[in-house]
Design a protein around this motif. Structure first.
Motif, PDB file in Angstrom:
ATOM      1  N   HIS A 380       0.848  -1.187   0.000  1.00 48.30           N
ATOM      2  CA  HIS A 380       0.000   0.000   0.000  1.00 48.30           C
ATOM      3  C   HIS A 380       0.883   1.236   0.000  1.00 48.30           C
ATOM      4  N   ALA A 381       0.607   2.168  -0.889  1.00 44.69           N
ATOM      5  CA  ALA A 381       1.375   3.398  -0.952  1.00 44.69           C
ATOM      6  C   ALA A 381       1.161   4.221   0.310  1.00 44.69           C
ATOM      7  N   GLY A 382       2.208   4.954   0.705  1.00 42.06           N
ATOM      8  CA  GLY A 382       2.102   5.804   1.876  1.00 42.06           C
ATOM      9  C   GLY A 382       2.550   5.106   3.140  1.00 42.06           C
ATOM     10  N   PHE A 383       2.140   5.661   4.278  1.00 42.00           N
ATOM     11  CA  PHE A 383       2.554   5.176   5.587  1.00 42.00           C
ATOM     12  C   PHE A 383       1.354   4.611   6.329  1.00 42.00           C
ATOM     13  N   GLY A 384       1.658   3.766   7.306  1.00 42.88           N
ATOM     14  CA  GLY A 384       0.586   3.198   8.108  1.00 42.88           C
ATOM     15  C   GLY A 384       1.118   2.266   9.163  1.00 42.88           C
ATOM     16  N   PHE A 385       0.209   1.652   9.900  1.00 40.86           N
ATOM     17  CA  PHE A 385       0.558   0.682  10.933  1.00 40.86           C
ATOM     18  C   PHE A 385      -0.508  -0.396  10.968  1.00 40.86           C
ATOM     19  N   SER A 386      -0.194  -1.479  11.627  1.00 37.03           N
ATOM     20  CA  SER A 386      -1.135  -2.595  11.677  1.00 37.03           C
ATOM     21  C   SER A 386      -0.895  -3.414  12.928  1.00 37.03           C
ATOM     22  N   CYS A 387      -1.815  -4.317  13.190  1.00 35.17           N
ATOM     23  CA  CYS A 387      -1.685  -5.165  14.366  1.00 35.17           C
ATOM     24  C   CYS A 387      -2.282  -6.537  14.057  1.00 35.17           C
ATOM     25  N   HIS A 388      -1.555  -7.564  14.494  1.00 32.08           N
ATOM     26  CA  HIS A 388      -2.004  -8.950  14.357  1.00 32.08           C
ATOM     27  C   HIS A 388      -2.603  -9.429  15.676  1.00 32.08           C
ATOM     28  N   VAL A 389      -3.557 -10.332  15.590  1.00 36.06           N
ATOM     29  CA  VAL A 389      -4.006 -11.075  16.766  1.00 36.06           C
ATOM     30  C   VAL A 389      -4.103 -12.545  16.373  1.00 36.06           C
ATOM     31  N   CYS A 390      -3.633 -13.420  17.267  1.00 36.30           N
ATOM     32  CA  CYS A 390      -3.717 -14.850  16.974  1.00 36.30           C
ATOM     33  C   CYS A 390      -4.201 -15.607  18.195  1.00 36.30           C
ATOM     34  N   VAL A 391      -4.822 -16.750  17.927  1.00 40.96           N
ATOM     35  CA  VAL A 391      -5.294 -17.674  18.962  1.00 40.96           C
ATOM     36  C   VAL A 391      -4.119 -18.554  19.364  1.00 40.96           C
ATOM     37  N   LEU A 392      -3.741 -18.521  20.640  1.00 39.73           N
ATOM     38  CA  LEU A 392      -2.496 -19.161  21.053  1.00 39.73           C
ATOM     39  C   LEU A 392      -2.569 -20.683  21.123  1.00 39.73           C
ATOM     40  N   ARG A 393      -3.713 -21.227  21.482  1.00 39.75           N
ATOM     41  CA  ARG A 393      -3.811 -22.697  21.597  1.00 39.75           C
ATOM     42  C   ARG A 393      -5.050 -23.183  20.849  1.00 39.75           C
ATOM     43  N   PRO A 394      -4.973 -23.190  19.527  1.00 37.12           N
ATOM     44  CA  PRO A 394      -6.141 -23.562  18.724  1.00 37.12           C
ATOM     45  C   PRO A 394      -6.569 -25.001  18.972  1.00 37.12           C
ATOM     46  N   LYS A 395      -7.848 -25.225  18.850  1.00 31.53           N
ATOM     47  CA  LYS A 395      -8.397 -26.567  19.007  1.00 31.53           C
ATOM     48  C   LYS A 395      -8.309 -27.365  17.700  1.00 31.53           C
ATOM     49  N   GLY A 396      -8.351 -26.685  16.583  1.00 30.33           N
ATOM     50  CA  GLY A 396      -8.311 -27.368  15.294  1.00 30.33           C
ATOM     51  C   GLY A 396      -6.977 -28.058  15.054  1.00 30.33           C
ATOM     52  N   ARG A 397      -7.034 -29.189  14.347  1.00 30.17           N
ATOM     53  CA  ARG A 397      -5.842 -29.957  14.005  1.00 30.17           C
ATOM     54  C   ARG A 397      -5.836 -30.251  12.508  1.00 30.17           C
ATOM     55  N   GLY A 398      -4.660 -30.107  11.911  1.00 31.91           N
ATOM     56  CA  GLY A 398      -4.512 -30.419  10.504  1.00 31.91           C
ATOM     57  C   GLY A 398      -3.516 -31.525  10.277  1.00 31.91           C
ATOM     58  N   ASP A 399      -2.971 -31.610   9.064  1.00 30.33           N
ATOM     59  CA  ASP A 399      -1.980 -32.651   8.779  1.00 30.33           C
ATOM     60  C   ASP A 399      -1.072 -32.239   7.624  1.00 30.33           C
ATOM     61  N   VAL A 400       0.016 -32.970   7.518  1.00 26.49           N
ATOM     62  CA  VAL A 400       0.954 -32.844   6.404  1.00 26.49           C
ATOM     63  C   VAL A 400       1.039 -34.194   5.727  1.00 26.49           C
ATOM     64  N   ARG A 401       0.800 -34.215   4.421  1.00 27.62           N
ATOM     65  CA  ARG A 401       0.869 -35.446   3.641  1.00 27.62           C
ATOM     66  C   ARG A 401       1.803 -35.218   2.447  1.00 27.62           C
ATOM     67  N   PHE A 417      -7.517 -24.482   9.193  1.00 23.10           N
ATOM     68  CA  PHE A 417      -7.729 -23.252   9.949  1.00 23.10           C
ATOM     69  C   PHE A 417      -9.213 -23.018  10.224  1.00 23.10           C
ATOM     70  N   LEU A 418      -9.513 -22.658  11.462  1.00 22.05           N
ATOM     71  CA  LEU A 418     -10.852 -22.305  11.917  1.00 22.05           C
ATOM     72  C   LEU A 418     -11.858 -23.419  11.696  1.00 22.05           C
ATOM     73  N   SER A 419     -11.359 -24.662  11.677  1.00 25.33           N
ATOM     74  CA  SER A 419     -12.272 -25.802  11.543  1.00 25.33           C
ATOM     75  C   SER A 419     -13.033 -26.069  12.840  1.00 25.33           C
ATOM     76  N   ASP A 420     -12.516 -25.595  13.959  1.00 24.21           N
ATOM     77  CA  ASP A 420     -13.199 -25.739  15.239  1.00 24.21           C
ATOM     78  C   ASP A 420     -13.908 -24.424  15.567  1.00 24.21           C
ATOM     79  N   PRO A 421     -15.218 -24.453  15.841  1.00 21.22           N
ATOM     80  CA  PRO A 421     -15.961 -23.206  16.113  1.00 21.22           C
ATOM     81  C   PRO A 421     -15.389 -22.401  17.269  1.00 21.22           C
TER      82      PRO A 421
END
Length: 578
Positions: A380-401, A417-421
């Motif tokens: 994005h042109a110009g200046f700005g700032f932002s902030c992240h928020v994350c869920v530290l201990r998610p209930k959802g589980r995925g896999d690598v195949r 992601f976000l598979s658990d309500p």
């Protein structure tokens, strides 16, 4: 090409492990890394992560993608992972965070004997060279430089004030007695001498200082591991392909250690015939050992960003003014190690509780002195700032195949992601609290226009934005989990169940995701593994490091790959005048 130990993967786990094992001059250690030497200017200059993170072009970055995520409106997530010595510590934001002490006590309670916080703390301290000095919770003499930020922007302090205005206490040490609160992050960065202000990746901390000083240490870069060689369920070596296309086997007299991280370690196990028989069969791979947990239990921090444009120019900006500031900042950094080039971008942060009765924070904030959008792939042109928020201990589980049986192919990554309500409900709470902080009086003078979400007022509208823009904040773990249950891959000493002389030493062994950034815990894991693998060391390490290198065991072409980094012209020239 015979060694005592062959280590696959030169990231935070592999470089730490190779350095510690090679402290014993009586053993021969080989480290195999698919990428380069991790010494370039883009690695050493902290702000240059913005050039590597997007993966266009793929500089020091695997730039993986996930499969389409139903919880993210069918979008593919982006998974940048480091591809050079230092691994993801060479491209990350350098934040030094251990997680909450209860995270490790949970591992102990789940059957991972010896992994309580009191058990792992000495290894955190052994690794740490904290600028603040030694204390009951910190080390001062370790190779990993942990520093105050060189030149934090005033807005980062104002973010902390804004959090206080919203009832969040100030915390000047997220790795101290209490994690909860808002403050400035400490970073893995050199804080004195000729390298002041440079990134201290795991390779810069552990490997680069000794790579040409230990004749018993061989480092092969630009070398792809193809499979672990097994004989009667015993690891005897690793088959590799060098940059010139030649293939050979590196023999391991004692052990093979996989340090490829949460995606590449399970992939290599499966390519070697270790894993779920059904998954191996789909790709025509003969089963050497059935281990159904390989690749399962993937956990990651789901993250959402709020961003604002700003008329303040004391931020990272895109455009003519921002470019002029950048030129000045480069000159300042080369001279003193300070200024904008030394920034981790995520200068401020907070660990907060969604409910006051919780024992530990369940949400983390990263406050960034720039507009971050789609992993820096959208500018994005110009200046700005932002902030992240994350869920530290998610209930959802995925896999690598596996996508296929090719070692050079990317793994098939499905974080779900976000598979658990419950994960969505908690992330929504976090977004609302983050928005309250960003709208607090302390940040009023910086705010101009809220991007994307200005007209989102209801929970339903915010949920739509979350599904449209949420993604990882780069902390995948768990796919070779430690434990004793049927889905565990390694035991409490990181030995692969059912296979002799094979360990996994990286974030994939975490049975559950810790509440924070994962680089420091990965280094701790490798420090622990080194003790188990080598036993007591009684020699004078300083005397051994001072020796002149002996004749290498490596053929000339491979020796150049292993040691040429020390003569890399960028390393000598890029910081002249410092």
């Amino acid at each position: 090409m015979e060694f005592d130990y062959v280590i696959v993967g030169g990231g935070s786990g592999g470089t730490t492990l190779a350095s510690r094992l090679s402290e014993d001059p009586a053993v021969k250690v080989c480290l195999v890394e698919a990428g380069g030497d991790g010494r370039g200017i883009l690695v050493r200059a902290p702000a240059a992560t913005v050039a590597m993170l997007p993966g266009r072009p793929r500089i020091n970055n695997y730039a993986y993608q996930t499969v389409p995520q139903p919880g993210l409106n069918g979008r593919r997530g982006y998974q940048p992972r480091g591809r050079c010595l230092g691994g993801s510590s060479a491209i990350n934001a350098m934040l030094y965070v251990r997680g909450h002490r209860d995270d490790y006590d949970d591992w102990e309670r789940a059957g991972c004997t010896g992994w309580s916080f009191d058990s792992v703390l000495p290894y955190f301290k052994r690794a740490e060279g904290n600028q603040r000095g030694a204390s009951a919770l910190h080390g001062a003499d370790g190779p990993l430089q942990v520093s105050e930020q060189q030149s934090p922007r005033p807005i980062a302090e104002d973010f902390v004030r804004a959090a206080e205005e919203c009832g969040i206490p100030r915390n000047d040490d997220f790795n101290g007695a209490e994690q909860e609160g808002a403050g400035l992050y400490q970073v893995t960065q050199f804080h004195d001498g000729a390298r002041n202000g440079e990134r201290c990746s795991a390779a810069a901390a552990y490997l680069h200082p000794v790579i040409n000083q230990r004749p018993n240490l061989t480092v092969l870069t630009d070398t792809q591991a193809l499979r672990v060689v097994l004989e009667d369920r015993r690891a005897t070596g690793v088959e590799v392909r060098h940059k010139d296309g030649s293939i050979e086997t590196l023999h391991a007299r004692r052990e093979v250690a996989l340090c490829g991280g949460a995606f590449n370690s399970p992939q290599l196990l499966m390519l070697s015939g270790i894993g779920d028989p059904a998954e191996l069969g789909r790709h025509g791979i003969a089963v050497q050992h059935a281990l159904p947990g390989v690749g399962q239990n993937l956990q990651d921090h789901t993250d959402f960003i709020l961003a604002y444009t700003s008329k303040h120019t004391d931020l990272f900006g895109i455009g003519v003014v921002g470019g002029l500031h950048l030129v000045k900042a480069i000159a300042e950094w080369r001279k003193s190690g300070k200024g904008m080039i030394a920034t981790p971008f995520a200068e401020g942060g907070a660990f907060i509780k969604s409910s006051p009765e919780l024992r530990r924070p369940d949400l983390q904030l990263h406050f960034v002195i720039a507009i971050t959008d789609d992993h820096a792939r959208k500018l994005h042109a110009g200046f700005g700032f932002s902030c992240h928020v994350c869920v530290l201990r998610p209930k959802g589980r995925g896999d690598v195949r596996l996508n296929d049986a090719g070692p050079g192919s990317p793994p098939r990554i499905d974080p779900r992601f976000l598979s658990d309500p419950e994960d969505m409900a908690l992330l929504l709470q976090g977004v609302k609290k983050m928005r309250e902080i960003l709208r607090a009086p302390a940040l009023e003078k910086y705010r101009h226009r809220e991007l994307y979400t200005a007209d989102a007022h209801t929970d339903e509208e915010l949920v739509q934005h979350i599904r449209a823009r949420a993604d990882t904040i780069y902390h995948p773990v768990g796919t070779c989990k430690m434990g004793t249950d049927a889905m565990a891959v390694v035991d409490a000493k990181l030995r692969v169940h059912g296979i002799e002389n094979l360990r996994v030493v990286d974030a994939s062994i975490m049975p559950t995701l810790i509440g924070g950034n994962t680089n420091a815990p990965t280094i701790m894991i490798a420090e622990r593994a080194a003790d188990w693998m080598r036993g007591p060391i009684t020699f004078d390490r300083a005397q051994q490091d001072a020796r002149a290198p002996a004749t290498s065991l490596v053929p000339p072409a491979l020796q150049a790959a292993a040691t040429g980094a020390a003569q890399h012209p960028a390393h000598a020239a890029a910081r002249s005048g410092r």
